[in-house]
Write an enzyme that holds these catalytic residues in place. Structure first.
Site: not given
Ligand SMILES: *Cc1c(COP(=O)(O)O)cnc(C)c1O
Length: 418
Positions: A132, A203, A228-229, A377
């Site tokens: 990400f 992560d 939040y996921k 997705r």
């Molecule tokens: C959703 C996600 C994020 C999101 O980061 P935020 O700081 O909450 O916007 C970061 N890393 C991964 C791997 C994600 O899937």
């Protein structure tokens, strides 16, 4: 499995499976609009029924009536640690090893820097090329601040053996890949990294709440994840931070705010870190967001993640099977490992004009998302999805592809969030 081996799955098979589903009752614990099949709980989890009244109560009673007294009387000050202890059993952490942080991005910066500082003689951080992007952006900042830190990227065809050596300080990995749904073996990979003398930062954004995780058993050093996921904490809910107890004393996070101080209300000019996980706190936490998160974490305490995982695999198996048997003419690839051990809780499908097809699908109440350049997705949150939902979602998708309904001009217009 859903249906019977050797014969095509029918909608009646799905209905029969749903009647036996022990998690089915959780559907009633979520607010979901009528007519919507929600396949995006991996991006923003659905709203639990009890969240709005809980948040309203915090606003009206704790803020409105309690005012500043609520920092003590309602336990506001300790909430990041209290909620951290509610996340802990969901990721196999011990009490006092998890705290609620800032956004995942900020927490990643806190942890990566702290981890790098614990391996002073080593000058390399390993990360995944396709991770990400925020993870890589933050790593670039850590490199700049640490001065002369080298980044080594794991490509799709390289393995840890290609990149690990005595120079590697830290390895940053996503447990489940946000695009392909591929899952690492947490324990084996962690052991391999430790054997090379490096530390690992995991992560967990796409695995927390979807997959059983045993951070203690795998001897993980650091981890961060989104709340939040799959955990349904609400838009912008802060991340959680895990640091193994054995590293607490040595860990020196770079953002040293007053909430991470050993005695914040002494208001002394010099910084001295709090003992334990609290040193990863920075400033005043977002209490209303924490109220939403608390309401969902209380529900999660009663949920068996092995049951969640079994249902997730049944639903993703069903989706893959239906896509392959019914949509083969349009789908060039179903991008997710068939091997259960290497699969998270999502399936991506490569389709020409995937963006427009997804817009047409959303317009018909089936909500997934799109990741450039060509992946549709779909996330499978077992608490509020049924096998029949999956069947119906594929039927809508089939209809869109068979009739070319996606060609309507409004579906080609790109929105800012995809
Ligand atoms: C959703 C996600 C994020 C999101 O980061 P935020 O700081 O909450 O916007 C970061 N890393 C991964 C791997 C994600 O899937």
């Amino acid at each position: 499995m859903i249906g019977h081996a050797g014969t095509p799955v029918t909608r009646a098979d799905c209905l029969a499976w749903d009647r036996e589903d022990e998690l089915a009752a959780y559907r009633e614990r979520f607010v979901l609009p009528e007519g919507v099949i929600y396949l995006d709980g991996n991006s923003l989890g659905a709203l639990p029924v009890q969240t709005a009244p809980s948040v309203e109560s915090v606003i009206r009673r704790e803020w409105g009536q309690g005012l500043v007294r609520s920092w003590n009387d309602a336990g506001w000050f300790a909430k990041p640690e209290v909620l951290g202890d509610l996340v802990a059993p969901l990721i196999g952490a011990g009490p006092g090893e998890v705290v609620i942080g800032e956004s995942t991005s900020v927490s990643l910066f806190q942890m990566l820097t702290a981890a790098v500082r614990m391996r002073p003689g080593r000058r390399v951080v390993v990360a995944e090329e396709r991770s990400f992007p925020t993870d890589l952006y933050l790593l670039a900042s850590v490199q700049e601040i640490a001065g002369g830190l080298e980044r080594r990227l794991l490509g799709p065809d390289s393995t840890l053996d290609d990149v690990l050596d005595d120079d590697v300080a830290v390895v940053l990995l996503s447990h489940v890949d946000y695009r392909t749904g591929t899952m690492h073996d947490l324990e084996t990979v962690t052991r391999r990294i430790h054997d090379a003398g490096a530390l690992v930062v995991w992560d967990l954004c796409h695995s927390a709440g979807a997959v059983p995780i045993d951070l203690t058993g795998a001897e993980v050093d650091f981890a961060v994840g989104c709340s939040y996921k799959y955990l349904n904490g609400g838009p912008g809910a802060p991340s959680f931070i895990y640091v193994a107890a054995r590293h607490h004393e040595a860990a020196a996070p770079p953002l040293t705010g007053w909430h991470g101080h050993v005695d914040p209300f002494s208001f002394t000019p010099g910084y001295e870190p709090a003992p334990g996980i609290s040193r990863f706190r920075i400033g005043t936490p977002p209490m209303i967001s924490l109220a939403a998160l608390e309401s969902t974490l209380l529900m999660w305490q009663e949920i068996d993640l092995d049951q969640v995982r079994a249902k997730s695999l049944a639903l993703t198996d069903l989706f893959i099977d239906l896509v392959e048997t019914r949509l083969g003419a349009w789908v060039s690839e179903v991008v997710v490992p068939r091997d259960h051990a290497a699969r998270g809780s999502q399936v991506s499908v490569r389709v020409d004009n995937g963006y427009a097809v997804m817009q047409a699908l959303i317009d018909r109440g089936v909500i997934g998302d799109f990741r450039a350049p060509d992946l549709m997705r779909f996330g499978f949150a077992p608490l509020y999805l049924s096998a029949t939902d999956v069947w119906d979602a594929v039927a809508v998708l089939a209809e869109i592809l068979e009739t070319n309904a996606w060609q309507a001009p409004q579906y080609a217009v790109r929105q800012s969030v995809t």
